[in-house]
Scaffold this active site. Structure first.
Site, PDB file in Angstrom:
ATOM      1  N   ASP A   1       0.867  -1.174   0.000  1.00  0.00           N
ATOM      2  CA  ASP A   1       0.000   0.000   0.000  1.00  0.00           C
ATOM      3  C   ASP A   1       0.912   1.235   0.000  1.00  0.00           C
ATOM      4  O   ASP A   1       2.106   1.121   0.281  1.00  0.00           O
ATOM      5  CB  ASP A   1      -0.880  -0.045   1.258  1.00  0.00           C
ATOM      6  CG  ASP A   1      -1.758   1.182   1.392  1.00  0.00           C
ATOM      7  OD1 ASP A   1      -2.282   1.648   0.364  1.00  0.00           O
ATOM      8  OD2 ASP A   1      -1.920   1.678   2.520  1.00  0.00           O
ATOM      9  N   LYS A   2       0.373   2.396  -0.318  1.00  0.00           N
ATOM     10  CA  LYS A   2       1.199   3.604  -0.309  1.00  0.00           C
ATOM     11  C   LYS A   2       1.005   4.403   0.967  1.00  0.00           C
ATOM     12  O   LYS A   2       1.912   4.584   1.756  1.00  0.00           O
ATOM     13  CB  LYS A   2       0.878   4.496  -1.533  1.00  0.00           C
ATOM     14  CG  LYS A   2       1.764   5.737  -1.599  1.00  0.00           C
ATOM     15  CD  LYS A   2       1.358   6.675  -2.712  1.00  0.00           C
ATOM     16  CE  LYS A   2       0.128   7.476  -2.357  1.00  0.00           C
ATOM     17  NZ  LYS A   2       0.358   8.478  -1.293  1.00  0.00           N
TER      18      LYS A   2
ATOM     19  N   ASP B   1      -4.648   6.262  -4.830  1.00  0.00           N
ATOM     20  CA  ASP B   1      -4.355   7.641  -5.217  1.00  0.00           C
ATOM     21  C   ASP B   1      -4.362   7.833  -6.732  1.00  0.00           C
ATOM     22  O   ASP B   1      -4.361   6.880  -7.501  1.00  0.00           O
ATOM     23  CB  ASP B   1      -2.980   8.045  -4.676  1.00  0.00           C
ATOM     24  CG  ASP B   1      -3.071   8.524  -3.233  1.00  0.00           C
ATOM     25  OD1 ASP B   1      -4.203   8.658  -2.751  1.00  0.00           O
ATOM     26  OD2 ASP B   1      -2.038   8.748  -2.606  1.00  0.00           O
TER      27      ASP B   1
ATOM     28  N   ASP C   1      -1.355  -0.962   6.025  1.00  0.00           N
ATOM     29  CA  ASP C   1      -1.611  -0.484   7.390  1.00  0.00           C
ATOM     30  C   ASP C   1      -3.079  -0.217   7.675  1.00  0.00           C
ATOM     31  O   ASP C   1      -3.432   0.114   8.797  1.00  0.00           O
ATOM     32  CB  ASP C   1      -0.830   0.819   7.634  1.00  0.00           C
ATOM     33  CG  ASP C   1      -1.423   1.996   6.885  1.00  0.00           C
ATOM     34  OD1 ASP C   1      -1.508   3.100   7.443  1.00  0.00           O
ATOM     35  OD2 ASP C   1      -1.825   1.818   5.720  1.00  0.00           O
TER      36      ASP C   1
ATOM     37  N   ASN D   1      -8.476  -1.277   4.475  1.00  0.00           N
ATOM     38  CA  ASN D   1      -8.614  -1.556   3.035  1.00  0.00           C
ATOM     39  C   ASN D   1      -7.506  -2.465   2.507  1.00  0.00           C
ATOM     40  O   ASN D   1      -7.537  -2.885   1.357  1.00  0.00           O
ATOM     41  CB  ASN D   1      -8.635  -0.242   2.237  1.00  0.00           C
ATOM     42  CG  ASN D   1      -7.360   0.560   2.425  1.00  0.00           C
ATOM     43  OD1 ASN D   1      -6.676   0.431   3.444  1.00  0.00           O
ATOM     44  ND2 ASN D   1      -7.029   1.385   1.465  1.00  0.00           N
TER      45      ASN D   1
END
EC number: 7.6.2.1
Length: 1216
Positions: free
Chosen positions: A414-415, A711, A846, A849
């Protein structure tokens, strides 16, 4: 009593205790499958339904099921079933060995496993009892009476005090706070520490005192128990009035009450039907790839066993002749003694019991013990993975996958919050087509550095405000200066939208300096903080009102408190990607404020806004290229009549028991259109410390990293640049839905046509990219490849017809970035690579989702960050920062893989060696099945005499140090290639076992023909077998020292202890005899052997000769065909001692970092040294020597010198 069929909103009959229709089945009236009916404060009416009690049990067993269920769990392992069968065979007359030979080891393994299970279950039981016996006050006869949680029933009225936990899922009726609100902390549920607001229905606010609460006789009709934490649909029927219920009125078990003296509620779900208990199911069971390959190895060993038994059976049927009268067969009347086929048949099973030890019974128990200690003592206590700021150590939540960490080839990340800090700061904004905000982001600095440009730092304006969540600098908007801008009305609307359209809770003093905002996400808090600094200070919230202190609105310097009535909240979800509120101004003006993703807002704008939309889109692209997170804001003035008409539909949708979410979304679509665009906001989320270096190191290790984010494409690409995931030297394939053909189709609005066009575009782009990728790979020095794809295209690329093309292209790329993807798509991508490419995958995230992605990969890593603990709760390992992946994978993962491989191979070798000596003996006995060893020797060989050294090997084996593992990440590729668990490695160990068994057996049996004891008698069978067994125990245990790269005192203790244990056992066992024992075979044998010179000479010679073959093989392998880690050992073979010697001289002149490192180095630990043969290797240049400038010509005569001589440390210069 239960209603059946569908719910009617007609409440005329709802007050009756007996519903109009019932479904009768025998004498029971069951709950209708669609919803349940609960009668509040009326246990008698709820009695027929038999709701579940509130007692919970998380144990796996009870007194009656422990033994059968526990044994069933153990016998799910194929090895245990095999040994059970062997134990049964050993009780038949055809068995040459005593049943104790096989029953004792199996019983010991089962006993250890069952004790472990019982201990874990007992801890669960104690925890359950403490929870079930907690007390709660319930309403009985107009007074609050304390009872244990376990006696609580559905429908009871309960009183919960401040800081107490909710004992069940409770319908919130009333509170001591004004306006019927309470504050709830959900940390136990999802890890989020920010408080949530819950509000009771206005109709039930009065039921607070026990006298008043006893009058409450409502009826709750709600959904059946389910595991959805964030949804709840139902109606409360009070005095013929039907009131819709939502999640705002449900207080979930496990949460706690905060900032509220006490509340009163009605119990809806109890015990295992509460939402938290229905979520408390185990994560998907994951087995490591190595464990699956171990099953194949055991099947192979079983095939070897069958082959050996077939050879013996055929040999027996050939050798045995009915004319051999001295065997006494002719005296037997049974026909099977005259039938060669039957002789072979019985001999086969006789030999199966005799050779059964070839499969290691204690292998699984030993591996479990090793993995458990690795997790709890090494991973959990590693200071290099401890995050001091949040006081968070690493946590191995399962020990099943330790070695899987050493073979990972693909990482899905994830970002937000994983690569970035998830600490949001309001940075820029666009209002009415004008961009505001100065400053340079970290991403822009990274881009400039890559392009060789120097970034000019802009000086902050005088009086610029900087606080947590706000890093905005532009005097045009600060301190009321926005009034002088070309579009002051839009500025005002943007600030109001930020101050009103959110779900933030204010805490503390109502002053700008001391107020604390409790927000569901850091973005929300940053936006509200921005509104405060722009002069629109949100300071108080009630269920229906939001209070904002506005500055400079009517005239400069004037401050006024304004109360906005919140009429409706259209909540954010992943489908809508927007949030709206309908509010009424004090002057009666009705306004809808909406904020959300740009593509969602732009679709809903009124006509005539093309110019503003175009300029705002450009600003959004600029913000995205700077790595900022963007939101669009819009508003709409509402006509009262239109609003009233719409509100009726909204209330109906909110009251629906079926498909409530879907109906609410449909109603929201009606009003969220013809919006006026205000502008956009841009929030900076800074990169985590050490992320670029970590990604570069993992890439060198051969790991490919994919970023899956929600994003915008521009933001994702620039974050990828900043992380060193993508660079200018890479060839990039961008598959985007922002093409002319797709835009034209979307403007026409035909959904079928849009789908067809996107699919065709994606297909052509994928095909073209794949051809280019394959062409690049065939060139001599082609560039590395990177793929960027957006969520809309990914939807079609994951279609079965295009999935193979997508996978082929992705696997050819070093980096992949997927943007605008949903949680489901994240999981689909992870599954695609896991199942399609058969590669070992790791997912790291984290937030909630990321849960599906974490569970879809082989290994799931949760980051304990700002978004709660959902990801951690679903993960296999938890760390605090992305950069800790370096230590977790390159150090612990690689070591665990190496250790488990060596443990498995050693088990295979020592059991095969032992069994082969028995096999060779059958050739001398005419394949009769005569046992070579005493039963107790065979029983204790695995579980006592060779058990401990292999566990020490599995715990302390270390080829190179942790610092060298990170300095040379290329070493990790050995795990990806599975270098230590190939069939070639198995063949080498099998050859070693054949050689050693032949040496031990032939040397002793051949030499013992002429050997005599002190009384002049030649040695018998038991003398010879005891001698062979002694040599075998010594050789097999000494082999551990030969194969270890790192030797600690525990190696010496366990190896010496195991050999000593055998000798002590032999002294005791051979010195005891009883009338009921078969021990006369070996009685006094060891004492007879030890009285001869032959015993000591053989004990010295045989183990040395048996290990000589391994010694020579390891030397040749290290010299001519070295592993990568052996080359690193050669390069750094002097360093460990030098570093220790240097500590004393520089101790008083250390930097703080060096002082910390020195302090850590002084902690108690095992001092280990590298062993093996420091051969010069011709393979140097192929690996690291060239990059280090090392030239090492081959000197064969150095072999003996280096093998026998301790290396002298280099003299390092002193630190001045």
């Amino acid at each position: 009593m239960v209603r059946s069929g569908y719910l009617s909103v007609d409440s005329s009959t709802s007050h009756r205790r007996t519903p109009s229709r019932t479904v009768t089945l025998g004498h029971i009236q069951p709950q209708a499958p669609t919803y349940r009916t609960v009668y509040c404060n009326d246990r008698d009416s709820n009695m027929p339904v038999r709701f579940k009690g509130n007692s919970i049990s998380t144990t796996k067993y009870n007194v009656f099921t422990f033994l059968p269920k526990g044994l069933f769990e153990q016998f799910r392992r194929i090895a245990n079933i095999y040994f059970l069968g062997i134990s049964c065979l050993s009780m038949t007359p055809i068995s040459p060995v005593s049943p104790i030979t096989n029953v004792a080891p199996l019983s010991m393994v089962l006993l250890v496993s069952l004790i472990k299970e019982a201990f874990e279950d007992w801890k669960r039981f104690q925890n359950d009892m403490s929870i079930n016996n907690s007390t709660v006050e319930i309403l009985q006869e107009q007074q609050w009476v304390p009872i244990p949680w376990r006696k609580l029933q559905v429908g009871d009225i309960v009183k919960i005090k401040q800081d107490a936990f909710f004992p069940a899922d409770i319908l919130f009726l009333s509170s001591t706070n004004p306006d019927g609100i309470c504050y709830v902390e959900t940390a136990n549920l999802d890890g989020e520490t920010n408080l949530k607001i819950r509000k009771a229905l206005e109709r039930t606010w009065d039921y607070l005192a026990p006298e008043k609460a006893s009058e409450f006789k409502g009826e709750i009709q709600c959904e059946q128990p389910n595991n959805s934490l964030y949804t709840f649909t139902g109606n409360l029927i009070v005095q013929k009035q039907t009131l819709p219920l939502s999640p705002d009125q449900l207080l979930l078990r496990g949460c706690s009450l905060r900032n509220t003296e006490y509340i009163v509620g009605a119990v809806v779900f109890t015990g295992h039907e509460t939402k938290v208990m229905m979520n408390a199911m185990n994560a998907p069971s994951k087995r490591s790839t190595l464990e699956k390959k171990l099953d194949k190895l055991i099947i192979t060993i079983f095939c070897v066993l069958v082959t050996m038994c077939l050879i013996g059976a055929i040999g027996c049927s050939i050798v045995t002749d009915r004319e051999d009268y001295y065997l006494g067969l002719l005296q037997k009347p049974d026909w099977e003694y005259r039938n060669r086929f039957m002789i072979g048949f019985f001999t086969f099973f006789t030999l199966v019991t005799l050779f059964s030890s070839i499969i290691p019974i204690s292998l699984y128990v030993s591996i479990e013990m090793i993995k458990f200690i690795q997790s709890t003592q090494f991973i959990n206590r590693d200071l290099n993975m401890y995050h001091a700021e949040t006081n968070t150590p690493a946590s191995a939540r399962t020990s099943n996958l330790n070695e899987e960490l050493g073979q990972v080839e693909y990482i899905f990340s994830d970002k937000t919050g994983t690569l970035t800090r998830n600490l949001m700061e309001f940075f820029k904004c666009s209002i009415g087509g004008i961009s505001y905000g100065c400053g340079v982001t970290e991403i822009e600095r990274g881009i400039a550095q890559r392009n060789g440009l120097k970034v000019q730092e802009e000086e902050r304006s005088t009086g610029a405000i900087r606080e947590k969540g706000f890093n905005f600098d532009d005097p045009r908007l600060m301190r009321g200066a926005w009034r002088n801008e070309p579009n002051p009305d839009l500025c005002k609307e943007l600030f109001r939208c930020l101050a009103i359209c959110h779900t933030v809770l204010p805490e503390g003093d109502e002053s700008p300096e001391k107020i604390i905002y409790q927000a569901a996400s850091p973005d929300e808090a940053a936006l509200v903080t921005a509104a405060k600094n722009f002069g629109f200070f949100f300071y108080r919230r009630t269920p229906t009102m939001v209070y904002v202190r506005e500055s400079h609105v009517e005239k400069m310097g004037k401050i006024q408190d304004v109360a906005y009535e919140i009429l409706n909240v259209l909540e954010f979800n992943s489908t809508r990607k927007r949030q709206s509120v309908v509010c009424r101004f004090p002057d009666g003006r009705l306004v809808l404020y909406c904020k959300g993703a740009d593509n969602v807002i732009f679709e809903r704008l009124a006509d005539g806004m093309d110019d503003v939309r175009k300029v705002t889109r450009e600003h959004l692209e600029n913000y995205g290229s700077s790595g900022l997170r963007t939101l669009c804001l819009a508003y709409k003035d509402l006509n009262p009549a239109t609003y009233d008409s719409w509100n009726e539909k909204f209330i109906q949708a909110k009251s629906a028991l079926r498909d409530r979410e879907k109906k609410l979304d449909e109603v929201a679509e009606i009003i969220e259109k013809d919006l006026i665009l205000i502008g956009s906001t841009a929030i900076e989320d800074k990169l985590q410390e050490g992320v670029p270096n970590c990604i570069e190191t993992l890439s060198r290790a051969g790991i490919k990293i994919w970023v899956l984010t929600g994003d915008k494409m521009e933001t994702a690409i620039n974050i990828a640049y900043a992380c060193n995931l993508i660079n200018n030297d890479m060839k990039q394939f961008i598959i985007s839905s922002e093409t002319d053909a797709i835009r034209n189709a979307e403007e026409r609005g035909d959904q079928v046509e849009i789908a067809r066009v996107i699919k065709e575009e994606v297909k052509s782009q994928l095909k073209k990219s794949l051809e280019e990728a394959q062409h690049s790979l065939h060139t001599v020095a082609g560039p590395k490849l990177a793929l960027v794809i957006d969520g809309k295209c990914l939807t079609y690329a994951l279609d079965p017809s295009l999935r193979v093309t997508l996978l082929s292209l992705s696997l050819n790329c070093t980096s992949v970035v997927c943007c605008r993807v949903s949680p489901l798509q994240k999981a689909q991508v992870a599954s695609l690579v896991r199942k399609g490419a058969k590669k070992i995958t790791l997912s790291i995230g984290d937030g909630a989702n990321d849960v599906s992605m974490i569970q879809a990969a082989h290994v799931g890593i949760g980051i304990s960050g700002m978004e709660g603990m959902q990801a951690v709760m679903a993960s296999d390992f938890a760390i605090a920062q992305f950069r800790f992946l370096t230590d977790l994978l390159l150090v612990h993962g690689r070591w665990s893989y190496l250790r488990i491989c060596k443990v498995v191979m050693y088990f295979f070798y020592k059991n095969l060696t032992f069994t082969l000596t028995q096999f060779w003996f059958t050739f001398r006995t005419g394949f009769s099945g005569q046992r070579f060893y005493d039963d107790w020797f065979q029983s204790l060989y695995n579980v006592v005499f060779t058990a401990l050294p292999v566990i020490v090997l599995g715990l302390f084996e270390k080829d190179v140090s942790a610092s060298l593992s990170k300095r040379y990440p290329e070493l990790y590729r050995e795990g990806i290639r599975n270098s230590f668990f190939k069939w070639r490695v198995v063949a080498v160990w099998a050859s070693s076992a054949v050689y050693q068994s032949l040496v031990c057996y032939l040397f002793v049996t051949s030499s013992s023909f002429g050997a005599v004891n002190s009384s002049g008698k030649i040695f018998g069978l038991w003398d010879v077998s005891t001698m062979v067994f002694t040599c075998l125990v010594i050789a097999v245990n000494m082999r551990i020292l030969l194969m270890s790269n790192s030797i600690t005192r525990w190696h010496y203790i366990t190896v010496g202890g195991s050999i000593a244990a055998w000798l002590v056992f032999a002294f005791i066992y051979c010195g005891i005899t009883t009338p009921r024992d078969r021990n006369e075979n070996v009685y006094f044998v060891i004492f007879v052997l030890m009285s001869t010179f032959y015993f000591y000479f053989t004990l010295l010679l045989v183990p040395i000769v048996s290990l000589l073959g391994d010694f020579i093989f390891q030397g040749v392998e290290r010299w001519f065909f070295p592993y990568d880690y052996q080359i690193v050992q050669e390069i750094h073979r002097h360093e460990s001692d030098a570093s220790k010697a240097d500590h004393l001289e520089i101790e008083n002149e250390l930097t703080p970092q060096e002082a910390r490192s020195y302090a850590i180095s002084q902690l108690p630990r095992e001092l280990s040294k590298h062993t093996g043969f420091a051969f010069d290797s011709p393979g140097y240049e192929s690996f690291f020597a060239s990059q280090l400038g090392v030239y090492a010509p081959q000197k064969a005569w150095d072999v003996a010198r280096r093998a026998s001589m301790r290396s002298r440390p280099k003299q390092l210069p002193k630190k001045k």
